[in-house]
Design a protein around this motif. Structure first.
Motif, PDB file in Angstrom:
ATOM      1  N   TRP A  75       0.820  -1.218   0.000  1.00 54.44           N
ATOM      2  CA  TRP A  75       0.000   0.000   0.000  1.00 54.44           C
ATOM      3  C   TRP A  75       0.856   1.271   0.000  1.00 54.44           C
ATOM      4  CZ3 TRP A  75       0.370  -3.756   3.667  1.00 54.44           C
ATOM      5  CH2 TRP A  75       1.053  -3.425   4.837  1.00 54.44           C
ATOM      6  N   ARG A  76       2.157   1.141   0.257  1.00 57.96           N
ATOM      7  CA  ARG A  76       3.000   2.345   0.298  1.00 57.96           C
ATOM      8  C   ARG A  76       3.592   2.686  -1.062  1.00 57.96           C
ATOM      9  NH1 ARG A  76       6.369   1.054   5.903  1.00 57.96           N
ATOM     10  NH2 ARG A  76       4.513   0.732   7.203  1.00 57.96           N
ATOM     11  N   TYR A  77       3.298   1.883  -2.067  1.00 62.73           N
ATOM     12  CA  TYR A  77       3.873   2.115  -3.402  1.00 62.73           C
ATOM     13  C   TYR A  77       2.883   2.808  -4.330  1.00 62.73           C
ATOM     14  CZ  TYR A  77       8.009  -0.637  -2.359  1.00 62.73           C
ATOM     15  OH  TYR A  77       9.181  -1.082  -1.820  1.00 62.73           O
ATOM     16  N   SER A  78       3.434   3.325  -5.425  1.00 65.60           N
ATOM     17  CA  SER A  78       2.612   3.997  -6.436  1.00 65.60           C
ATOM     18  C   SER A  78       1.793   2.961  -7.214  1.00 65.60           C
ATOM     19  CB  SER A  78       3.507   4.753  -7.412  1.00 65.60           C
ATOM     20  OG  SER A  78       4.301   3.810  -8.118  1.00 65.60           O
ATOM     21  N   SER A  79       0.813   3.463  -7.950  1.00 61.79           N
ATOM     22  CA  SER A  79       0.000   2.545  -8.765  1.00 61.79           C
ATOM     23  C   SER A  79       0.853   1.885  -9.854  1.00 61.79           C
ATOM     24  CB  SER A  79      -1.180   3.283  -9.382  1.00 61.79           C
ATOM     25  OG  SER A  79      -0.695   4.384 -10.122  1.00 61.79           O
ATOM     26  N   ALA A  80       1.977   2.506 -10.213  1.00 63.84           N
ATOM     27  CA  ALA A  80       2.864   1.905 -11.230  1.00 63.84           C
ATOM     28  C   ALA A  80       3.442   0.592 -10.709  1.00 63.84           C
ATOM     29  CB  ALA A  80       3.993   2.884 -11.576  1.00 63.84           C
ATOM     30  N   VAL A  81       3.894   0.576  -9.456  1.00 62.92           N
ATOM     31  CA  VAL A  81       4.454  -0.645  -8.874  1.00 62.92           C
ATOM     32  C   VAL A  81       3.325  -1.664  -8.640  1.00 62.92           C
ATOM     33  CG1 VAL A  81       5.600  -1.588  -6.811  1.00 62.92           C
ATOM     34  CG2 VAL A  81       6.480   0.506  -7.893  1.00 62.92           C
ATOM     35  N   THR A  82       2.199  -1.179  -8.161  1.00 62.13           N
ATOM     36  CA  THR A  82       1.063  -2.074  -7.898  1.00 62.13           C
ATOM     37  C   THR A  82       0.619  -2.808  -9.166  1.00 62.13           C
ATOM     38  OG1 THR A  82       0.329  -0.640  -6.115  1.00 62.13           O
ATOM     39  CG2 THR A  82      -1.327  -2.118  -7.027  1.00 62.13           C
ATOM     40  N   ALA A  83       0.571  -2.084 -10.281  1.00 58.77           N
ATOM     41  CA  ALA A  83       0.096  -2.711 -11.532  1.00 58.77           C
ATOM     42  C   ALA A  83       1.013  -3.871 -11.936  1.00 58.77           C
ATOM     43  CB  ALA A  83       0.029  -1.670 -12.652  1.00 58.77           C
ATOM     44  N   LEU A  84       2.322  -3.672 -11.839  1.00 58.80           N
ATOM     45  CA  LEU A  84       3.258  -4.758 -12.191  1.00 58.80           C
ATOM     46  C   LEU A  84       3.144  -5.902 -11.184  1.00 58.80           C
ATOM     47  CD1 LEU A  84       6.525  -2.728 -13.027  1.00 58.80           C
ATOM     48  CD2 LEU A  84       5.034  -3.869 -14.679  1.00 58.80           C
ATOM     49  N   ALA A  85       3.010  -5.542  -9.904  1.00 60.75           N
ATOM     50  CA  ALA A  85       2.964  -6.584  -8.858  1.00 60.75           C
ATOM     51  C   ALA A  85       1.737  -7.476  -9.035  1.00 60.75           C
ATOM     52  CB  ALA A  85       2.962  -5.939  -7.473  1.00 60.75           C
ATOM     53  N   HIS A  86       0.589  -6.870  -9.267  1.00 58.48           N
ATOM     54  CA  HIS A  86      -0.638  -7.680  -9.339  1.00 58.48           C
ATOM     55  C   HIS A  86      -0.622  -8.610 -10.547  1.00 58.48           C
ATOM     56  CE1 HIS A  86      -3.078  -4.919  -6.463  1.00 58.48           C
ATOM     57  NE2 HIS A  86      -2.050  -5.510  -5.907  1.00 58.48           N
ATOM     58  N   TRP A  87      -0.143  -8.109 -11.673  1.00 56.58           N
ATOM     59  CA  TRP A  87      -0.065  -8.973 -12.861  1.00 56.58           C
ATOM     60  C   TRP A  87       0.854 -10.154 -12.569  1.00 56.58           C
ATOM     61  CZ3 TRP A  87       2.915 -11.290 -16.546  1.00 56.58           C
ATOM     62  CH2 TRP A  87       2.285 -11.638 -17.743  1.00 56.58           C
ATOM     63  N   SER A  88       1.993  -9.863 -11.956  1.00 56.33           N
ATOM     64  CA  SER A  88       3.006 -10.902 -11.725  1.00 56.33           C
ATOM     65  C   SER A  88       2.567 -11.919 -10.679  1.00 56.33           C
ATOM     66  CB  SER A  88       4.304 -10.270 -11.223  1.00 56.33           C
ATOM     67  OG  SER A  88       4.853  -9.412 -12.177  1.00 56.33           O
ATOM     68  N   GLN A  89       1.863 -11.446  -9.655  1.00 60.18           N
ATOM     69  CA  GLN A  89       1.460 -12.362  -8.575  1.00 60.18           C
ATOM     70  C   GLN A  89       0.591 -13.487  -9.123  1.00 60.18           C
ATOM     71  OE1 GLN A  89       0.043  -9.221  -5.958  1.00 60.18           O
ATOM     72  NE2 GLN A  89       1.587  -9.750  -4.439  1.00 60.18           N
TER      73      GLN A  89
END
Ligand SMILES: Cc1cc2nc3c(=O)[nH]c(=O)nc-3n(C[C@H](O)[C@H](O)[C@H](O)COP(=O)(O)OP(=O)(O)OC[C@H]3O[C@@H](n4cnc5c(N)ncnc54)[C@H](O)[C@@H]3O)c2cc1C
Length: 353
Positions: free
Chosen positions: A40-54
């Protein structure tokens, strides 16, 4: 390696060059949590990559095992965050993102993780969070790559600069000579800035040292990942427990220190008191490719046609790798991108020297 594998799987001829052994640096050294530490402390840019990868990781693990016989051990354990200062923000982020993060009572946490130290007051839990066994992942990736007829892996082949034809980058220089290519992708982790500097460009990627320690316990010692005060414990399937990590800005020095060992051990015992009686069976350091806000550089380098970046993944390079590599492949091959590439574009984020 994942960049190379994904490009090769799309039919490109790939030559991978590494100054030492492929997968021997940060990607070997990391903890392998398939989530940013505090998503939750990261930008939406990091979140978008993380969710796809997870979503991609369990299948990646299975495919690599089938291809190579080597199991990267994607281990879904969930993760407990203890005594967070920003729990309300975390829960609000999760509800907005539709992530399975929930507040849990401490008695439920102690039931689930009986070896947890005492004195913690509140906790949140995310189910479904996995970790991957880094050394096995890189071994499996290397094995998958060397099997492919359209892949060449050159180890002990340090790149010292780029070969240019006018404005175009047409290859790289190594001590063994030039290697020419239609396209060059810079994926040198913490060393990427040094290499781009040879073209007079300033890439804000710098080494951030992280030390880890390793214990060996019974296979069922710790059923979940746990995190408190910036330190975490990660169980592997066979009972190895990793505890990390430090964040040190001290250049390219990777020497493990006694000070970090003592500090990590103290954190380990606070989290899991039984570790006081366990032996530390490993202690090492890796160099994260630190970047501003942890947003990686993915895409073409403006003014240097033929040169592409996939670097600067800072603390999250394992979890962000699949989406980053897929996105890079999309851009290189003119395909529709899996996510908006704009936040990661090198354009406008590089300085000149
Ligand atoms: C202690 C620690 C804990 C971490 N925990 C996690 C975690 O839990 N989850 C997570 O997602 N991420 C974690 N990370 C971060 C993650 O490990 C990195 O972001 C990721 O590994 C970066 O991958 P990379 O391929 O860019 O860099 P690297 O794995 O460092 O690879 C770069 C490669 O480039 C090669 N190279 C460098 N210079 C040259 C040259 N001149 N010529 C040829 N080759 C060259 C190197 O030899 C190396 O093999 C952690 C990192 C550390 C150190």
């Amino acid at each position: 390696m994942l960049t190379g594998l994904m490009l090769a799987q799309q039919g490109l001829s790939v030559t991978l060059l590494d100054k030492a052994q492929v997968g021997g640096e940060s990607s070997w050294a990391g903890g392998g949590i398939v989530s940013p530490l505090y998503p939750w402390r990261y930008s939406s840019a990091v979140t978008a990559l993380a969710h796809w990868s997870q979503d991609f990781y369990p299948g990646l693990g299975e495919r690599l095992l089938a291809l190579t016989g080597l199991d990267p051990e994607v281990f879904v354990t969930g993760l407990y965050w203890l005594d967070l200062d920003d729990e309300a923000e975390a829960l609000a982020w999760a509800s907005q993102q539709g992530r399975p993060l929930a507040s849990v009572s401490m008695s439920a946490v102690y039931d689930a993780v009986p070896v947890l130290g005492s004195g913690y007051e509140h906790a949140v839990h995310m189910s479904g969070v996995a970790n991957v066994r880094n050394p096995r992942l890189v071994k499996a990736l290397r094995a998958a790559l060397v099997q492919m007829p359209n892949v060449t892996v050159h180890e002990q082949a340090a790149v010292s600069g780029f070969v240019r034809d006018g404005e175009r980058v047409v290859g790289v220089q190594t001590a063994q000579g030039e290697v020419r290519a239609e396209r060059v992708v810079l994926t040198a982790g913490a060393w990427s800035g040094e290499l781009l500097a040879t073209l007079g460009l300033e890439l804000p990627v710098e080494p951030v040292k992280g030390q880890m320690i390793l214990f060996k316990c019974a296979a069922d010692f710790l059923p979940s990942m746990v995190l408190a005060k910036g330190r975490y414990a990660i169980p592997r399937k066979d009972g190895h427990i990793l505890v990390g990590s430090t964040l040190e800005h001290c250049g390219f020095d990777k020497t493990p220190t006694d000070e970090a060992l003592a500090s990590l051990k103290a954190s380990a015992i606070e989290l899991l008191p039984a570790l006081a009686d366990a032996e530390v069976v490993g202690h090492w350091a890796g160099l994260r490719p630190g970047s501003p806000d942890g947003v990686p550089f993915i895409g073409p380098v403006p003014g240097h046609e033929g040169l592409w970046l996939n670097c600067g993944h800072y603390r999250n390079g394992l979890v962000l790798a699949p989406a980053s590599c897929q996105l890079l492949g999309n851009l290189m091959l003119g395909q529709a991108p899996i996510i908006d590439p704009a936040p990661y574009a090198p354009q406008g984020r590089l300085g000149s020297r």
